[in-house]
Design a protein around this motif. Structure first.
Motif, short mmCIF file in Angstrom:
data_model
loop_
_atom_site.label_atom_id
_atom_site.label_comp_id
_atom_site.label_asym_id
_atom_site.label_seq_id
_atom_site.Cartn_x
_atom_site.Cartn_y
_atom_site.Cartn_z
N SER A 1 0.94 -1.23 0.11
CA SER A 1 -0.03 -0.04 0.05
C SER A 1 0.86 1.30 0.05
O SER A 1 0.43 2.17 -0.64
CB SER A 1 -0.94 0.22 1.07
OG SER A 1 -1.67 -1.10 1.15
N PHE A 2 2.13 1.35 0.75
CA PHE A 2 2.87 2.43 0.93
C PHE A 2 3.32 2.76 -0.62
O PHE A 2 3.29 4.02 -0.91
CB PHE A 2 3.89 2.16 1.76
CG PHE A 2 4.73 3.43 2.11
CD1 PHE A 2 4.36 4.81 2.82
CD2 PHE A 2 6.15 3.36 1.36
CE1 PHE A 2 5.36 5.65 2.54
CE2 PHE A 2 6.95 4.39 1.26
CZ PHE A 2 6.52 5.60 2.07
N LEU A 3 3.79 1.94 -1.26
CA LEU A 3 4.48 2.21 -2.57
C LEU A 3 3.29 2.72 -3.52
O LEU A 3 3.62 3.54 -4.47
CB LEU A 3 5.17 0.76 -3.14
CG LEU A 3 6.32 0.31 -2.28
CD1 LEU A 3 7.04 -0.89 -3.03
CD2 LEU A 3 7.35 1.37 -2.31
N SER A 4 2.21 2.13 -3.57
CA SER A 4 1.23 2.42 -4.27
C SER A 4 0.74 3.66 -4.13
O SER A 4 0.57 4.66 -5.07
CB SER A 4 0.02 1.51 -4.05
OG SER A 4 -1.17 1.85 -4.98
N ALA A 5 0.47 4.19 -2.91
CA ALA A 5 0.21 5.59 -2.26
C ALA A 5 1.22 6.64 -2.85
O ALA A 5 0.73 7.66 -3.31
CB ALA A 5 -0.03 5.59 -0.90
N CYS A 6 2.49 6.33 -2.65
CA CYS A 6 3.47 7.18 -2.96
C CYS A 6 3.19 7.53 -4.38
O CYS A 6 3.19 8.80 -4.69
CB CYS A 6 4.73 6.51 -2.81
SG CYS A 6 5.38 6.57 -1.15
N ILE A 7 3.03 6.65 -5.47
CA ILE A 7 2.82 6.94 -6.87
C ILE A 7 1.67 7.74 -7.11
O ILE A 7 1.59 8.61 -7.81
CB ILE A 7 3.00 5.23 -7.75
CG1 ILE A 7 4.53 4.80 -7.39
CG2 ILE A 7 2.70 5.92 -8.99
CD1 ILE A 7 4.33 3.56 -8.21
N ALA A 8 0.62 7.37 -6.26
CA ALA A 8 -0.66 7.90 -6.68
C ALA A 8 -0.57 9.37 -6.15
O ALA A 8 -1.21 10.34 -6.68
CB ALA A 8 -1.74 7.23 -5.93
N PHE A 9 0.11 9.57 -4.91
CA PHE A 9 0.10 10.94 -4.72
C PHE A 9 0.89 11.84 -5.37
O PHE A 9 0.57 13.13 -5.53
CB PHE A 9 0.62 11.16 -3.08
CG PHE A 9 -0.26 10.92 -1.83
CD1 PHE A 9 -0.95 12.21 -1.72
CD2 PHE A 9 -0.33 9.86 -1.23
CE1 PHE A 9 -1.87 11.90 -0.61
CE2 PHE A 9 -1.17 9.79 -0.13
CZ PHE A 9 -1.95 10.98 0.33
N LEU A 10 2.07 11.17 -5.91
CA LEU A 10 2.84 12.37 -6.87
C LEU A 10 2.11 12.55 -7.98
O LEU A 10 2.09 13.67 -8.59
CB LEU A 10 4.32 11.43 -7.00
CG LEU A 10 5.19 11.20 -5.81
CD1 LEU A 10 6.42 10.29 -6.40
CD2 LEU A 10 5.63 12.78 -5.71
N GLN A 11 1.62 11.45 -8.67
CA GLN A 11 1.08 11.64 -9.82
C GLN A 11 -0.28 12.56 -9.94
O GLN A 11 -0.56 13.33 -10.81
CB GLN A 11 0.42 10.33 -10.53
CG GLN A 11 -0.46 10.20 -11.81
CD GLN A 11 0.35 10.98 -12.99
OE1 GLN A 11 1.21 10.20 -13.80
NE2 GLN A 11 -0.22 12.18 -13.34
N SER A 12 -1.14 12.27 -8.86
CA SER A 12 -2.27 13.05 -9.04
C SER A 12 -2.38 14.26 -8.04
O SER A 12 -3.36 14.88 -8.27
CB SER A 12 -3.52 11.82 -8.56
OG SER A 12 -3.44 10.85 -9.33
N LEU A 13 -1.58 14.29 -7.20
CA LEU A 13 -1.76 15.52 -6.39
C LEU A 13 -0.55 16.29 -6.12
O LEU A 13 -0.54 17.47 -6.71
CB LEU A 13 -2.16 15.03 -5.06
CG LEU A 13 -2.48 15.95 -3.85
CD1 LEU A 13 -3.75 16.72 -4.26
CD2 LEU A 13 -2.68 15.47 -2.38
N ILE A 14 0.78 15.89 -5.68
CA ILE A 14 1.71 16.63 -5.19
C ILE A 14 2.30 17.44 -6.45
O ILE A 14 2.27 18.47 -6.56
CB ILE A 14 2.93 15.80 -4.59
CG1 ILE A 14 2.17 15.38 -3.22
CG2 ILE A 14 3.95 16.68 -4.39
CD1 ILE A 14 3.09 14.40 -2.67
N MET A 15 2.67 16.49 -7.49
CA MET A 15 3.36 17.29 -8.89
C MET A 15 2.35 18.00 -9.43
O MET A 15 3.00 19.11 -10.00
CB MET A 15 3.98 16.06 -9.76
CG MET A 15 5.10 15.40 -8.86
SD MET A 15 6.55 16.24 -8.02
CE MET A 15 6.96 17.38 -9.73
N PRO A 16 1.23 17.67 -9.74
CA PRO A 16 0.37 18.66 -10.52
C PRO A 16 0.17 20.02 -9.88
O PRO A 16 0.18 20.81 -10.36
CB PRO A 16 -1.04 17.92 -10.73
CG PRO A 16 -0.47 16.72 -10.36
CD PRO A 16 0.51 16.50 -9.45
#
Length: 436
Positions: A383-398
């Motif tokens: 879950s942690f790895l999955s959430a990291c990618i999701a956070f970066l793609q969908s929230l933090i970087m945009p």
């Protein structure tokens, strides 16, 4: 061609198994695009801008349905792989019951604070009355919207994706019919669009719940259960990355709209609103494949079939990268036709919309790869790895890009925010895959 979870899945078979779910999501998003067509062409720019502001806010709540659907699909598939069908039924029932109770509480709270929330996200005094008329009605149908969203994945776990597809087509046809009836024939304003959406999703929900209230050929149905908070939280945590994807997409839209209202005005919100419809259509293909992949990986994880999991990883990467090139090209080449469909009546808005579509479509090149990588780790309960990618793609970087790029390179660079965020996240996803 009938496929079961026990098969070896090539790229072709993954696509075939995902087709009903792709069809389901494409049906839903396509009919939403038609919904936007009625609002823009029959009601005008201001109501369309209001819909573009309110819909991401409503979809923040609908993200709970994505989380329950995705994590529920993974755990139910795993339990079926372990041949523990009775526990799978209890888990299924617990998740749907918790979803319904949770959404009733949340929607009531949002209803009372909606005017204040609209001001926070940048709605002008002229837009707020339109936003309230649209939002108040949609909130009444929110439980149906969440059930409809959750079962996009749960129909796959039940191994009945074709039924989910057919119901989604029916849902969309109901929405389009009532859009035409209420807006064009009866002259309803923006309330007609909200009612049409709510009635369509209610149709899907009532038939779906009716199917699972009794034993059926899927093996999954509602049963008596004991609520287990610890297990429920663990399941939700495993699906948190999918909720992050769904929540973040809409948070980014809200941040975009807030920035656009300050930098460009309503015309910028309308242009980005048109792109958002295209974005939903294209991303629905990637989300459908990732939802299918979670089920397949979760099932093989339960069976300890690690060679098949490796094969699924390789074939999904090939599939999503190929589709990424195709969809990016389509977004660029069809930009003028899409803009004309929505805002062809206004030259300035048309030109800006074409620019937005051609620039933002670059994100599709790698977005599918990022979504699959997140889904891959969800299926393996990482879950942690999955959430990291999701956070970066969908929230933090945009959000970082949309705040920083216009300050450095000027207003027009805001449209490069999504491609920059996607390319950056893909580097992290590659690192995670190589290390794991």
């Amino acid at each position: 061609m009938a496929l079961s979870l026990d098969e070896h899945f090539t790229c072709k078979k993954i696509l075939l198994y995902a087709l009903p779910n792709i069809g389901t999501m494409l049906a839903i998003t396509s009919f939403q695009m038609i919904d936007g067509y009625f609002v823009s062409n029959f009601l005008g720019v201001m109501p369309f801008a209001a819909v573009s502001l309110v819909f991401p806010l409503i979809m923040l709540l609908v993200a709970l349905g994505f989380m329950i659907g995705e994590c529920g699909s993974a755990i139910i598939a795993k339990l079926k792989g372990e041949e523990n069908i009775s526990v799978a039924r209890e888990c299924f029932t617990m998740l749907i019951a918790a979803l319904l109770i949770g959404v009733l509480v949340v929607s009531a709270m949002i209803y009372f604070f909606l005017p204040e929330i609209l001001k926070l996200i940048g709605a002008s005094d002229e837009l707020i009355p339109y936003c309230l008329k649209f939002g108040d009605i949609l909130l009444c149908f929110l439980p149906c919207m969440l059930i409809s969203t959750a079962f996009q994945s749960l129909w796959i776990a039940a191994e009945k994706p074709v039924i989910g597809f057919r119901l989604s087509v029916l849902e969309g046809l109901v929405i389009v019919f009532f859009d035409w009836l209420l807006i064009v024939q009866f002259g309803f304003e923006i309330e007609g669009a909200a009612l049409a959406t709510g009635l369509g999703m209610s149709t899907f929900t009532l038939i779906t719940l009716g199917y699972f209230t009794r034993p059926n050929s899927s093996g999954i149905h509602f049963v008596k259960f004991t609520f287990k908070p610890k297990e429920f939280l663990k399941i939700c945590y495993n699906g948190s990355s999918e909720m992050v994807d769904a929540v973040s997409v809409n948070i980014v839209e809200l941040v975009f709209n807030l920035r656009l209202m300050k930098l460009i005005g309503e015309i910028g919100v309308v242009a980005f609103g048109v792109y958002s419809y295209v974005n939903e259509i294209f991303l629905s293909v990637f989300f459908a494949i990732s939802a299918t992949s979670i089920t397949l990986i979760g099932y093989n994880h339960g069976k300890k079939n690690f060679s098949e999991i490796k094969s699924l990883r390789r074939n999904n990467i090939i599939l999503t990268l190929t589709l990424g090139v195709i969809l990016a090209a389509a977004g660029i080449l069809l930009s003028e036709e899409i803009a004309n469909f929505y805002v062809g009546y206004d030259v300035e808005t048309f030109n800006l919309t074409v620019t937005v579509l051609q620039t933002c479509s670059l994100m599709f090149l790698l977005y599918g790869f990022n979504i699959f990588t997140s889904a891959y780790f969800t299926g393996l309960e990482k879950s942690f790895l999955s959430a990291c990618i999701a956070f970066l793609q969908s929230l933090i970087m945009p959000i970082l890009a949309v705040l920083v790029l216009p300050e450095i390179f000027g207003t027009n660079s805001i449209w490069f925010s999504l491609p920059v965020a996607t390319f950056t996240t893909s580097l992290v996803a590659v690192i995670f895959l190589l290390k794991k």
